[in-house]
Motif scaffolding. Sequence first.
Motif, PDB file in Angstrom:
ATOM      1  N   ASN A 134       0.816  -1.210   0.000  1.00 14.18           N
ATOM      2  CA  ASN A 134       0.000   0.000   0.000  1.00 14.18           C
ATOM      3  C   ASN A 134       0.853   1.266   0.000  1.00 14.18           C
ATOM      4  N   GLN A 135       1.990   1.218   0.670  1.00 12.43           N
ATOM      5  CA  GLN A 135       2.895   2.362   0.641  1.00 12.43           C
ATOM      6  C   GLN A 135       3.462   2.568  -0.758  1.00 12.43           C
ATOM      7  N   ALA A 136       3.696   1.467  -1.479  1.00 11.94           N
ATOM      8  CA  ALA A 136       4.172   1.570  -2.858  1.00 11.94           C
ATOM      9  C   ALA A 136       3.087   2.191  -3.746  1.00 11.94           C
ATOM     10  N   VAL A 137       1.828   1.833  -3.491  1.00  8.38           N
ATOM     11  CA  VAL A 137       0.704   2.421  -4.221  1.00  8.38           C
ATOM     12  C   VAL A 137       0.650   3.929  -3.962  1.00  8.38           C
ATOM     13  N   LEU A 138       0.761   4.316  -2.697  1.00  6.64           N
ATOM     14  CA  LEU A 138       0.732   5.735  -2.340  1.00  6.64           C
ATOM     15  C   LEU A 138       1.900   6.470  -2.984  1.00  6.64           C
ATOM     16  N   ARG A 139       3.078   5.869  -2.939  1.00  4.28           N
ATOM     17  CA  ARG A 139       4.259   6.508  -3.531  1.00  4.28           C
ATOM     18  C   ARG A 139       4.078   6.704  -5.037  1.00  4.28           C
ATOM     19  N   ALA A 140       3.519   5.696  -5.693  1.00  5.26           N
ATOM     20  CA  ALA A 140       3.293   5.795  -7.136  1.00  5.26           C
ATOM     21  C   ALA A 140       2.291   6.896  -7.465  1.00  5.26           C
ATOM     22  N   LYS A 142      -9.478   2.939  -1.764  1.00  9.00           N
ATOM     23  CA  LYS A 142     -10.135   1.733  -2.275  1.00  9.00           C
ATOM     24  C   LYS A 142      -9.116   0.772  -2.878  1.00  9.00           C
ATOM     25  N   ASP A 143      -8.029   1.331  -3.403  1.00  4.69           N
ATOM     26  CA  ASP A 143      -7.011   0.491  -4.045  1.00  4.69           C
ATOM     27  C   ASP A 143      -6.013  -0.092  -3.044  1.00  4.69           C
ATOM     28  N   PHE A 144      -6.057   0.351  -1.799  1.00  8.80           N
ATOM     29  CA  PHE A 144      -5.249  -0.303  -0.776  1.00  8.80           C
ATOM     30  C   PHE A 144      -5.774  -1.731  -0.579  1.00  8.80           C
ATOM     31  N   VAL A 145      -4.880  -2.660  -0.307  1.00 12.55           N
ATOM     32  CA  VAL A 145      -5.287  -4.066  -0.182  1.00 12.55           C
ATOM     33  C   VAL A 145      -5.093  -4.551   1.255  1.00 12.55           C
ATOM     34  N   SER A 146      -5.823  -5.591   1.612  1.00  8.92           N
ATOM     35  CA  SER A 146      -5.716  -6.200   2.936  1.00  8.92           C
ATOM     36  C   SER A 146      -4.689  -7.328   2.915  1.00  8.92           C
TER      37      SER A 146
END
Length: 206
Positions: free
Chosen positions: A51-57, A107-111
């Motif tokens: 999720n941190q990689a998603v936020l960084r992107a 919403k794109d963060f994953v569990s």
Amino acid sequence: MSGNNSQKKTSKVERVIREYELGDMGETLEVYWTGESEEQYSLRDLADIFNQAVLRAELDRNNASQLEGEVENTYRLLTDTSVSSGIQTETENALARDGIDVEQLKKDFVSHQAIYTYLTKYREVSHKSKVGDTKTQIEKGADTIRRLQNRMVAVSETTLTNLRNTDRIELADFEVINDVRVVCNECGRSYPIVELLDMGGCNCMM
């Protein structure tokens, strides 16, 4: 259509990897989970990393400035239940000002369950825990403590800064120090907890 192909089409993790152009993230998750790297990560750790990689992107995509450690702290402010709703709203508003669709981002963060499904069914990875490796368990324990200490410092700094900036307390420039020590009741010596783990225990028992 085989069950495996159906699973590939319904993997949220794979979809997010493609949409955010995370490259070899799938391989990274696999290596971290199986312990092929120096450290074996839990599923919850892997979800945070992902999720941190998603936020960084997303920040990169919107040319938002990123200071060292800012991505990790912003992610914590967005997801940590210990963060007040006021601070979380401030964080979301700051991201929105940078042009980020915060609602879609979250919403794109994953569990961790999604990570598990992706690794076991999509990548067909089997997991073998290093529970028998004493050194690995000590290092993992020390790393967990470090993370909790860093988290406590970050939460304290954020809370104090917010209270100061809203004129609820008076405080000049400050630094938060989290020093957890262990006292051996046998010899009376005290050690920083991570140092004690690195040493393998108290000197009086060796």
